[in-house]
Enzyme design. Structure first.
Site, PDB file in Angstrom:
ATOM      1  N   LYS A  95      -1.983  -1.332  -3.783  1.00  0.00           N
ATOM      2  CA  LYS A  95      -2.845  -0.116  -3.709  1.00  0.00           C
ATOM      3  C   LYS A  95      -2.377   0.614  -3.827  1.00  0.00           C
ATOM      4  O   LYS A  95      -0.974   0.721  -3.600  1.00  0.00           O
ATOM      5  CB  LYS A  95      -4.144  -0.458  -2.429  1.00  0.00           C
ATOM      6  CG  LYS A  95      -4.910   0.591  -2.028  1.00  0.00           C
ATOM      7  CD  LYS A  95      -5.149   0.746  -0.608  1.00  0.00           C
ATOM      8  CE  LYS A  95      -5.673   1.585   0.038  1.00  0.00           C
ATOM      9  NZ  LYS A  95      -6.512   1.868   1.018  1.00  0.00           N
ATOM     10  N   LYS A 128       0.764  -1.634   0.159  1.00  0.00           N
ATOM     11  CA  LYS A 128      -0.072   0.324  -0.244  1.00  0.00           C
ATOM     12  C   LYS A 128       0.851   0.993  -0.134  1.00  0.00           C
ATOM     13  O   LYS A 128       1.425   1.284   0.452  1.00  0.00           O
ATOM     14  CB  LYS A 128      -1.035  -0.064   1.089  1.00  0.00           C
ATOM     15  CG  LYS A 128      -1.948   1.109   0.928  1.00  0.00           C
ATOM     16  CD  LYS A 128      -3.062   1.289   2.952  1.00  0.00           C
ATOM     17  CE  LYS A 128      -3.842   2.540   2.003  1.00  0.00           C
ATOM     18  NZ  LYS A 128      -4.876   2.428   3.307  1.00  0.00           N
TER      19      LYS A 128
HETATM   20  C1  PBG Z   1      -7.226   4.012   5.341  1.00  0.00           C
HETATM   21  C2  PBG Z   1      -7.979   3.049   4.211  1.00  0.00           C
HETATM   22  C3  PBG Z   1      -7.944   4.259   2.731  1.00  0.00           C
HETATM   23  C4  PBG Z   1      -8.053   3.758   2.582  1.00  0.00           C
HETATM   24  C5  PBG Z   1      -8.907   2.676   2.308  1.00  0.00           C
HETATM   25  N1  PBG Z   1      -8.646   2.015   3.688  1.00  0.00           N
HETATM   26  C6  PBG Z   1      -6.936   5.356   2.983  1.00  0.00           C
HETATM   27  C7  PBG Z   1      -5.638   6.506   3.294  1.00  0.00           C
HETATM   28  O1  PBG Z   1      -4.566   5.202   3.876  1.00  0.00           O
HETATM   29  O2  PBG Z   1      -5.258   6.785   4.078  1.00  0.00           O
HETATM   30  C8  PBG Z   1      -8.220   4.440   0.795  1.00  0.00           C
HETATM   31  C9  PBG Z   1      -9.157   3.776   0.000  1.00  0.00           C
HETATM   32  C10 PBG Z   1      -9.554   4.618  -1.621  1.00  0.00           C
HETATM   33  O3  PBG Z   1      -9.090   5.241  -1.643  1.00  0.00           O
HETATM   34  O4  PBG Z   1     -10.463   4.068  -1.992  1.00  0.00           O
HETATM   35  N2  PBG Z   1      -6.786   2.911   6.103  1.00  0.00           N
END
Ligand code: PBG
Length: 335
Positions: free
Chosen positions: A256, A202
């Site tokens: 991601k 991520k």
């Molecule tokens: C946070 C989380 C995020 C997303 C999913 N879980 C955002 C972040 O890390 O700030 C992002 C999903 C998206 O942008 O569609 N735990």
């Protein structure tokens, strides 16, 4: 692979593109409804549908409407729904205690969906940001996001989700050691069948902006998440993280964001062969929707092309806010 073809004119690649029938026979990848996971935003109240401005077509739904959404998803053949809570700001604390409240929004939604639509898989997010008055995915002390203390909180959060009936738990926090800690805790508590989908690779991405609006985390977060989410410049590190998480007991791994990281997906699938998923994140969705709304691109074709790209890159499935719209298009055989 060693592709062989005759020299022109014996080989004419256009032969196999002449008609829909020939193109169908030569098609390498497919996109089906069974590849989709639908992220849904949950809020409190009854009969509430509150649009998210930065994500046209997406709304925060109260639990009763989340159940309707799960019914719609099941009717369309979407195998899983993924819950993200919009937590009342007054419930956010530095200790993030609401994360392991058995009656928090996520856990209420899990139980309501499981009672009404048992056939759909319910996925949850494990990370503290929806509950953290400081907006971070982990506990913060003196401005530092703590790793090991956060693991204990994540375990508590995941155990109440499993207790409520979650089928798939998705740790998105990027703390080190979380998969091992969660797997051990789930086994010890008897939740042997709970699936862990690790947000293994991520990245610290600008593409999460609209999501943070949707869950109400934008205002709270000071600074960025670069001390725990990955540097977008790195690829080898993603392989090391995915290997680590598989060794700690992840059943599925995720990359991601999605479209800017297709190279990581392909590399991960080729290297590990594990069930591999992409998260087509909120900013990717907003770009396609925003351009389509202005008439700059054909929104449906761009949506389907982007989803097929994930399959071509090696994904077994995709988390996407387009899930119901894509499912309808696929069922109408426009894909
Ligand atoms: C946070 C989380 C995020 C997303 C999913 N879980 C955002 C972040 O890390 O700030 C992002 C999903 C998206 O942008 O569609 N735990």
């Amino acid at each position: 692979m060693c592709p062989i073809s005759a020299p022109f004119p014996a080989a004419r690649f256009r032969r196999l593109r002449q008609t829909p029938a020939l193109r169908a026979l030569a098609q390498e990848n497919t996109l089906s409804v069974g590849d989709l996971i639908w992220p849904v935003f949950v809020r409190d109240g009854m009969g509430m549908r509150e649009p998210v401005a930065s994500m046209p077509g997406v709304a925060r739904l109260s639990v009763d409407l989340v159940v309707e959404a799960a019914e719609e998803a099941a009717d369309l053949g979407i195998p899983a729904i993924c819950l993200f809570p919009y937590t009342d700001p007054t419930l956010k604390t530095e200790g993030c205690e609401e994360a392991w409240n058995p009656d928090n929004l996520t856990n209420r939604a899990i139980r309501a969906i499981k009672a009404a639509v048992p056939q759909i898989a319910v996925m949850t997010d494990v990370a503290l940001d929806p509950y953290n008055s400081l907006g971070h995915d982990g506990l913060v002390r003196d401005g530092v996001v703590l790793n090991d203390e956060t693991l204990e909180a994540l375990v508590r959060q995941a155990l109440v989700q499993a207790e409520a009936g979650a089928d798939i738990i998705g740790p998105s926090d990027m703390m080190d050691g979380r998969i091992g800690a969660l797997r051990q805790a789930l086994e010890m508590a008897g939740h042997k069948g709970v699936v862990l989908m690790s947000y293994a690779a991520k990245y610290a991405s600008a593409f999460y902006g609209p999501f943070r609006d949707a869950v109400g985390a934008s205002g709270a977060l000071k600074g960025d998440k670069k001390t725990y989410q990955m540097n977008p410049a790195n690829s080898d590190e993603a392989m090391r993280l995915i290997e680590r998480d598989l060794r700690e007991g992840a059943d599925m791994v995720m990359v991601k964001p999605g479209m800017p990281y297709l190279d990581i997906i392909r590399r991960a699938k080729d290297t590990f062969g594990a069930p591999t998923y992409a998260y087509q994140v909120s900013g990717e969705y907003a770009m396609i929707k925003g351009a389509a709304e202005r008439g700059w691109i054909d929104g449906e074709r761009a949506m389907l092309e982007s989803l097929m790209a994930f399959r071509r890159a090696g994904c077994d499935g995709v988390l996407t806010n387009f899930a119901p719209e894509a499912a309808r298009a696929i069922r109408a055989r426009r894909a």
